[in-house]
Design a protein around this motif. Structure first.
Motif, PDB file in Angstrom:
ATOM      1  N   LEU A 161       0.712  -1.239   0.011  1.00 26.16           N
ATOM      2  CA  LEU A 161      -0.029   0.008  -0.030  1.00 26.16           C
ATOM      3  C   LEU A 161       0.725   1.253  -0.027  1.00 26.16           C
ATOM      4  N   THR A 162       1.986   1.170   0.801  1.00 30.22           N
ATOM      5  CA  THR A 162       2.881   2.376   1.127  1.00 30.22           C
ATOM      6  C   THR A 162       3.459   2.719  -0.563  1.00 30.22           C
ATOM      7  N   LEU A 163       4.152   1.485  -1.140  1.00 29.16           N
ATOM      8  CA  LEU A 163       4.678   1.528  -2.504  1.00 29.16           C
ATOM      9  C   LEU A 163       3.817   2.196  -3.562  1.00 29.16           C
ATOM     10  N   LEU A 164       2.281   1.647  -3.378  1.00 31.18           N
ATOM     11  CA  LEU A 164       1.652   2.242  -4.349  1.00 31.18           C
ATOM     12  C   LEU A 164       1.346   3.705  -3.905  1.00 31.18           C
ATOM     13  N   ALA A 165       1.209   4.074  -3.014  1.00 29.91           N
ATOM     14  CA  ALA A 165       0.968   5.273  -2.624  1.00 29.91           C
ATOM     15  C   ALA A 165       2.005   6.406  -2.940  1.00 29.91           C
ATOM     16  N   PHE A 166       3.297   5.889  -2.693  1.00 28.82           N
ATOM     17  CA  PHE A 166       4.445   6.798  -3.308  1.00 28.82           C
ATOM     18  C   PHE A 166       4.467   6.696  -4.882  1.00 28.82           C
ATOM     19  N   SER A 167       4.031   5.681  -5.486  1.00 25.90           N
ATOM     20  CA  SER A 167       4.109   5.464  -6.780  1.00 25.90           C
ATOM     21  C   SER A 167       2.964   6.657  -7.199  1.00 25.90           C
ATOM     22  N   ALA A 168       1.631   6.592  -6.734  1.00 29.53           N
ATOM     23  CA  ALA A 168       0.716   7.455  -7.112  1.00 29.53           C
ATOM     24  C   ALA A 168       0.785   8.932  -6.867  1.00 29.53           C
ATOM     25  N   TYR A 169       1.706   9.207  -5.726  1.00 24.55           N
ATOM     26  CA  TYR A 169       2.066  10.429  -5.433  1.00 24.55           C
ATOM     27  C   TYR A 169       3.259  11.166  -6.333  1.00 24.55           C
ATOM     28  N   THR A 170       4.382  10.280  -6.814  1.00 27.91           N
ATOM     29  CA  THR A 170       5.041  10.991  -7.792  1.00 27.91           C
ATOM     30  C   THR A 170       4.475  11.103  -8.822  1.00 27.91           C
ATOM     31  N   GLY A 172       1.263  12.819  -9.416  1.00 26.76           N
ATOM     32  CA  GLY A 172       0.461  13.510  -9.020  1.00 26.76           C
ATOM     33  C   GLY A 172      -1.021  13.039  -8.854  1.00 26.76           C
ATOM     34  N   ASP A 173      -1.141  11.671  -8.491  1.00 25.30           N
ATOM     35  CA  ASP A 173      -2.535  11.135  -8.322  1.00 25.30           C
ATOM     36  C   ASP A 173      -2.567  11.192  -6.964  1.00 25.30           C
ATOM     37  N   GLY A 174      -3.064  12.420  -6.343  1.00 30.65           N
ATOM     38  CA  GLY A 174      -3.412  12.677  -4.961  1.00 30.65           C
ATOM     39  C   GLY A 174      -4.299  11.723  -4.360  1.00 30.65           C
ATOM     40  N   PRO A 175      -5.710  11.711  -4.988  1.00 27.01           N
ATOM     41  CA  PRO A 175      -6.536  10.788  -4.298  1.00 27.01           C
ATOM     42  C   PRO A 175      -6.056   9.231  -3.970  1.00 27.01           C
TER      43      PRO A 175
END
Length: 239
Positions: A161-170, A172-175
């Protein structure tokens, strides 16, 4: 400073919704389809997926088969104290290979999911894999983290989940980053990386600043002798 040009009130953000001026100017009208707007087009071209509802976001990470996740839990091992760099290197390479296999349309066997769940408990492996978020195969890696988030049981799904969050964040997918971090912190509110990313997201830290964290992954990969996909060149956004 930022000049406020106008403020509007809407009854819903959807095609056919109504808008009006917040200051009572008398203007108003019907909302066009937001998914066909120039902003939506720019988001898609920038690699961001659009979600109509929060429930759609949650489905990206929802455990799809609790029975299957329980079976995977029985296969997950524990790293011993004599773990070597060669073991870590093999796990990083296994994750990259799994991402490629998934991208080719193959379902990951339960034993591969279990192996990756075990691998992510090694901080050296996990921190190396953060670099994939800024590499040329970032999309494949993100799909892998989403798959593991759905198929791994707690507590092993936290790292996915944290790796997914980091990937999305980088990108620009904040949601998606926010929903993934919320799920990770629900599993372990003291998780350091998830907590740090969540605070950065809440503070409005820009994706290009977060991407710098991937530098550690490339450094660790060099130490392990792992060849990662080349780093992507991100375009500059206006503003």
């Amino acid at each position: 400073g930022v000049e406020l040009l106008a403020a509007h009130v809407v009854d819903r953000v959807a095609a056919g919704g109504r808008w009006r001026c917040a200051d009572g100017c008398g203007e108003g009208g019907v909302i066009d389809d937001p998914s066909a707007s120039p902003l939506a087009m720019a988001a898609v071209l920038d690699g961001r997926r659009l979600y109509a509802r929060r429930a759609d976001l949650q489905q990206v990470i929802a455990v799809c088969d609790p029975v299957g996740a329980a079976a995977v839990a029985d296969m997950i091992g524990v790293h011993g104290p004599d773990r070597s760099d060669a073991d870590a290197r093999a796990d990083v390479e296994a994750a990259i290979a799994a991402a490629g296999s998934l991208a080719d349309g193959h379902r990951l066997p339960d034993d591969v999911v279990a192996r990756l769940g075990t691998a992510l408990t090694d901080l050296q492996v996990r921190d190396t894999l953060y670099a994939l978020a800024v590499g040329e195969s970032a999309g494949q890696a993100e799909s892998l983290w989403a798959e593991l988030s759905r198929r791994l049981p707690e507590p092993w799904r936290i790292e996915a989940l944290t790796l997914l969050a980091f990937s999305a964040y980088t990108r620009g997918d904040g949601p998606l980053a926010g929903v993934s971090l919320e799920a990770a912190l629900r599993c372990d509110e003291a998780h350091r990386m998830a907590g740090m990313l969540d605070r950065a997201l809440q503070a409005g830290l820009r994706p290009e600043q977060i991407r710098e964290l991937a530098t550690t992954g490339y450094r660790l990969a060099d130490q392990l002798g792992v060849r990662l996909p080349p780093r992507r060149v991100f375009g500059r956004r206006a503003g």
